[in-house]
Design an enzyme around this catalytic site. Sequence first.
Site, PDB file in Angstrom:
ATOM      1  N   GLY A   1      20.078   1.641  -5.448  1.00  0.00           N
ATOM      2  CA  GLY A   1      19.827   0.286  -4.944  1.00  0.00           C
ATOM      3  C   GLY A   1      19.256  -0.606  -6.021  1.00  0.00           C
ATOM      4  O   GLY A   1      18.197  -0.314  -6.572  1.00  0.00           O
TER       5      GLY A   1
ATOM      6  N   GLY B   1      18.142  -3.675  -5.720  1.00  0.00           N
ATOM      7  CA  GLY B   1      17.381  -4.796  -5.153  1.00  0.00           C
ATOM      8  C   GLY B   1      16.009  -4.867  -5.802  1.00  0.00           C
ATOM      9  O   GLY B   1      15.722  -4.127  -6.755  1.00  0.00           O
TER      10      GLY B   1
ATOM     11  N   ILE C   1      12.954  -3.948  -4.844  1.00  0.00           N
ATOM     12  CA  ILE C   1      12.046  -2.791  -4.801  1.00  0.00           C
ATOM     13  C   ILE C   1      12.487  -1.733  -5.826  1.00  0.00           C
ATOM     14  O   ILE C   1      11.683  -1.204  -6.585  1.00  0.00           O
ATOM     15  CB  ILE C   1      11.962  -2.214  -3.370  1.00  0.00           C
ATOM     16  CG1 ILE C   1      11.253  -3.220  -2.470  1.00  0.00           C
ATOM     17  CG2 ILE C   1      11.235  -0.858  -3.360  1.00  0.00           C
ATOM     18  CD1 ILE C   1      11.107  -2.819  -1.011  1.00  0.00           C
TER      19      ILE C   1
ATOM     20  N   ALA D   1      16.242   3.172  -2.514  1.00  0.00           N
ATOM     21  CA  ALA D   1      15.681   1.837  -2.269  1.00  0.00           C
ATOM     22  C   ALA D   1      16.823   0.889  -1.906  1.00  0.00           C
ATOM     23  O   ALA D   1      17.213   0.031  -2.697  1.00  0.00           O
ATOM     24  CB  ALA D   1      14.931   1.349  -3.511  1.00  0.00           C
TER      25      ALA D   1
ATOM     26  N   GLY E   1      16.980  -1.081   0.893  1.00  0.00           N
ATOM     27  CA  GLY E   1      16.616  -2.098   1.877  1.00  0.00           C
ATOM     28  C   GLY E   1      15.658  -1.572   2.922  1.00  0.00           C
ATOM     29  O   GLY E   1      15.227  -0.417   2.858  1.00  0.00           O
TER      30      GLY E   1
ATOM     31  N   HIS F   1       0.113 -28.895 -21.794  1.00  0.00           N
ATOM     32  CA  HIS F   1       0.831 -28.373 -22.966  1.00  0.00           C
ATOM     33  C   HIS F   1      -0.072 -27.436 -23.755  1.00  0.00           C
ATOM     34  O   HIS F   1      -1.247 -27.733 -23.903  1.00  0.00           O
ATOM     35  CB  HIS F   1       1.270 -29.536 -23.846  1.00  0.00           C
ATOM     36  CG  HIS F   1       1.987 -29.083 -25.088  1.00  0.00           C
ATOM     37  ND1 HIS F   1       3.277 -28.618 -25.057  1.00  0.00           N
ATOM     38  CD2 HIS F   1       1.575 -29.023 -26.384  1.00  0.00           C
ATOM     39  CE1 HIS F   1       3.647 -28.276 -26.282  1.00  0.00           C
ATOM     40  NE2 HIS F   1       2.629 -28.509 -27.117  1.00  0.00           N
TER      41      HIS F   1
HETATM   42  C1  LIG Z   1       7.416  -1.269  -2.518  1.00  0.00           C
HETATM   43  C2  LIG Z   1       7.302  -2.587  -1.826  1.00  0.00           C
HETATM   44  C3  LIG Z   1       6.936  -3.708  -2.543  1.00  0.00           C
HETATM   45  C4  LIG Z   1       6.822  -4.931  -1.913  1.00  0.00           C
HETATM   46  N1  LIG Z   1       6.447  -6.004  -2.654  1.00  0.00           N
HETATM   47  C5  LIG Z   1       6.319  -7.208  -2.050  1.00  0.00           C
HETATM   48  C6  LIG Z   1       5.878  -8.342  -2.778  1.00  0.00           C
HETATM   49  O1  LIG Z   1       5.608  -8.252  -3.978  1.00  0.00           O
HETATM   50  N2  LIG Z   1       5.746  -9.509  -2.134  1.00  0.00           N
HETATM   51  C7  LIG Z   1       6.033  -9.641  -0.789  1.00  0.00           C
HETATM   52  O2  LIG Z   1       5.901 -10.740  -0.247  1.00  0.00           O
HETATM   53  N3  LIG Z   1       6.463  -8.587  -0.082  1.00  0.00           N
HETATM   54  C8  LIG Z   1       6.600  -7.385  -0.667  1.00  0.00           C
HETATM   55  N4  LIG Z   1       6.991  -6.309   0.071  1.00  0.00           N
HETATM   56  C9  LIG Z   1       7.302  -6.523   1.485  1.00  0.00           C
HETATM   57  C10 LIG Z   1       6.025  -6.601   2.311  1.00  0.00           C
HETATM   58  O3  LIG Z   1       5.317  -5.398   2.169  1.00  0.00           O
HETATM   59  C11 LIG Z   1       6.357  -6.873   3.767  1.00  0.00           C
HETATM   60  O4  LIG Z   1       7.170  -8.019   3.877  1.00  0.00           O
HETATM   61  C12 LIG Z   1       5.081  -7.113   4.555  1.00  0.00           C
HETATM   62  O5  LIG Z   1       4.227  -6.000   4.458  1.00  0.00           O
HETATM   63  C13 LIG Z   1       5.413  -7.377   6.022  1.00  0.00           C
HETATM   64  O6  LIG Z   1       4.245  -7.574   6.716  1.00  0.00           O
HETATM   65  P1  LIG Z   1       4.165  -7.292   8.282  1.00  0.00           P
HETATM   66  O7  LIG Z   1       2.832  -7.822   8.695  1.00  0.00           O
HETATM   67  O8  LIG Z   1       5.352  -7.764   8.972  1.00  0.00           O
HETATM   68  O9  LIG Z   1       4.182  -5.715   8.455  1.00  0.00           O
HETATM   69  P2  LIG Z   1       3.674  -4.401   7.616  1.00  0.00           P
HETATM   70  O10 LIG Z   1       2.974  -4.816   6.403  1.00  0.00           O
HETATM   71  O11 LIG Z   1       4.852  -3.583   7.571  1.00  0.00           O
HETATM   72  O12 LIG Z   1       2.596  -3.844   8.588  1.00  0.00           O
HETATM   73  C14 LIG Z   1       2.905  -3.341   9.847  1.00  0.00           C
HETATM   74  C15 LIG Z   1       1.762  -2.483  10.321  1.00  0.00           C
HETATM   75  O13 LIG Z   1       1.977  -2.184  11.689  1.00  0.00           O
HETATM   76  C16 LIG Z   1       1.642  -0.830  11.931  1.00  0.00           C
HETATM   77  N5  LIG Z   1       2.321  -0.403  13.152  1.00  0.00           N
HETATM   78  C17 LIG Z   1       3.633  -0.141  13.338  1.00  0.00           C
HETATM   79  N6  LIG Z   1       3.862   0.229  14.614  1.00  0.00           N
HETATM   80  C18 LIG Z   1       2.657   0.191  15.242  1.00  0.00           C
HETATM   81  C19 LIG Z   1       2.244   0.470  16.564  1.00  0.00           C
HETATM   82  N7  LIG Z   1       3.097   0.846  17.504  1.00  0.00           N
HETATM   83  N8  LIG Z   1       0.929   0.343  16.878  1.00  0.00           N
HETATM   84  C20 LIG Z   1       0.049  -0.055  15.918  1.00  0.00           C
HETATM   85  N9  LIG Z   1       0.391  -0.332  14.662  1.00  0.00           N
HETATM   86  C21 LIG Z   1       1.684  -0.216  14.323  1.00  0.00           C
HETATM   87  C22 LIG Z   1       2.132  -0.132  10.671  1.00  0.00           C
HETATM   88  O14 LIG Z   1       1.540   1.140  10.530  1.00  0.00           O
HETATM   89  C23 LIG Z   1       1.687  -1.126   9.601  1.00  0.00           C
HETATM   90  O15 LIG Z   1       0.370  -0.867   9.196  1.00  0.00           O
HETATM   91  C24 LIG Z   1       7.091  -5.052  -0.524  1.00  0.00           C
HETATM   92  C25 LIG Z   1       7.453  -3.928   0.210  1.00  0.00           C
HETATM   93  C26 LIG Z   1       7.557  -2.698  -0.423  1.00  0.00           C
HETATM   94  C27 LIG Z   1       7.929  -1.502   0.381  1.00  0.00           C
END
Ligand SMILES: Cc1cc2nc3c(=O)[nH]c(=O)nc-3n(C[C@H](O)[C@H](O)[C@H](O)COP(=O)(O)OP(=O)(O)OC[C@H]3O[C@@H](n4cnc5c(N)ncnc54)[C@H](O)[C@@H]3O)c2cc1C
Length: 472
Positions: free
Chosen positions: A181, A183, A185, A270, A272, A445
């Site tokens: 991938g 992308g 990540i 990686a 998606g 600058h």
């Molecule tokens: C390697 C990597 C690098 C990244 N780098 C970036 C970056 O540089 N910049 C950026 O903007 N984005 C980045 N992202 C994406 C970013 O992490 C996500 O877009 C962001 O975390 C989404 O936030 P969220 O609040 O939707 O959910 P998440 O951060 O996914 O949090 C969801 C939470 O809900 C909890 N949960 C799930 N189901 C339940 C349940 N039933 N009950 C209670 N809790 C639950 C999970 O355990 C988790 O803690 C990256 C992602 C990865 C994997």
Amino acid sequence: MADKKQLIVLGAGPGGYAAAFYAADIGMDVTLIDPESNPGGVCLYRGCIPSKALLHIAKVINESEEAVSWGVKFSKPDIDIDKIREWKENVVKKLTGGLGQLSKQRKINYIQGRGSFESSNKLKVEKNDGSAESLSFENIIVATGSHPTRIPSLSIESDRFIYSSGALELKDIPRTMLVIGGGYIGLELGTVYAALGTKVSMVEMMPGLLPGADRDLVAVLSKRADKIFESIYLNTTAKKIEETQNGLKVTFEGKDIRESEQVFEKVLMAVGRRPDTKNFGLENTKVQLNDKGFIKVDPKRRTDDPGIYAIGDVAGEPMLAHKASHEGRVAVEAINGQKAAFDPRAIPAVVFTDPEIAWCGLTESEAKEKGIEYQVAKFPWGASGRATTLGRNDGVTKLLIDPKTERILGVGIAGPGAGELIAEGVLAIEMAAKVEDLSLTIHPHPTLSETIMASADVFFGTATDIYRPRRK
Ligand SMILES: Cc1cc2nc3c(=O)[nH]c(=O)nc-3n(C[C@H](O)[C@H](O)[C@H](O)COP(=O)(O)OP(=O)(O)OC[C@H]3O[C@@H](n4cnc5c(N)ncnc54)[C@H](O)[C@@H]3O)c2cc1C
């Protein structure tokens, strides 16, 4: 009888904790539920933050190697993997611990556990301590995030086969690694391992890296990625993965591939991410999913079930932390009866590779696809004083401009620091700035930010540092 909570937030990632904190700040009674001991979600524990801590180390290593051409020679870096892991874990601990404190200061009822819907207004919480509780609610915000996409035909049970979370654990530095991938990540994590000494190969089924981003920006990254990575196979698919004694044997298919079978010590998948909509009882509510599997929401982030809202990765693309947090605010304001809608003109996207690539608003690819009229004004960093002092003349800054109104429609930047620079583009688009506004704004600058002003000057044919014919 379970007590009725004013607002429950399910999931404490950047969407969930931002929503919970804001709701508490404006006077709501908030319960925040997540399996981790502190808020942070994927972003802080297994995503944005640990990856950027490691990318910073990669940057230091790469820059120290480049310094040879400026007359400064460092000896080969001595990599202490345990210390690097500790540094990354301390960064995560510091930030998530801080969020835990902030949650307490706001008197949020933080429950460490997992919630699942029993009905449209009841949630069962199974706590990490083994107990369970049933909570009624007036409103709930679902912010359960996403997980890596799995390709069943390629997924194998092996320590050598990892996803982004496994890569960030940094258990070891393999001699060779295949990243499946191309992308953001895959590119970011590939950059980290390559800097630490792994021979990283990458396979991408599309004709170019970062499908979706403008090709001229990607071209800047590709040139450097060709040097950093051992091989990049485009138009190529990984078809099969088998465990052998020496590592994982991957079978490739594609017309440009020279060796269709290669062995790697580790394979990082990686390709998606998928929204987390399963295994927490959504089927017991009236919440609907759209055709891409995200929770269907309106501009206020309301789902089809009154009282249930959804934000962040679970509620649609782009799956980015800053989009999630902004939606959190919108959902809370909507619940609070305020006029609110998620209606951004520009959501920045940043790829933290070397060079960084960042864009916001309209991209050229999107403009072409949708038949939107636009004009491009581009400033090559070869003419930037600051880029020259950094030895990084390979970057580019470009503006997409509406030819009729001369408003800024999109901004794209490739080069070191692009992720910081793009914020000016976002503000310009949100404020409906015209290209003249950028041209007339005095920029400091020598900085890379001048390339934004200079791009605007290119539009008028008045850029000081390069010659472009004057606009008639
Ligand atoms: C390697 C990597 C690098 C990244 N780098 C970036 C970056 O540089 N910049 C950026 O903007 N984005 C980045 N992202 C994406 C970013 O992490 C996500 O877009 C962001 O975390 C989404 O936030 P969220 O609040 O939707 O959910 P998440 O951060 O996914 O949090 C969801 C939470 O809900 C909890 N949960 C799930 N189901 C339940 C349940 N039933 N009950 C209670 N809790 C639950 C999970 O355990 C988790 O803690 C990256 C992602 C990865 C994997």
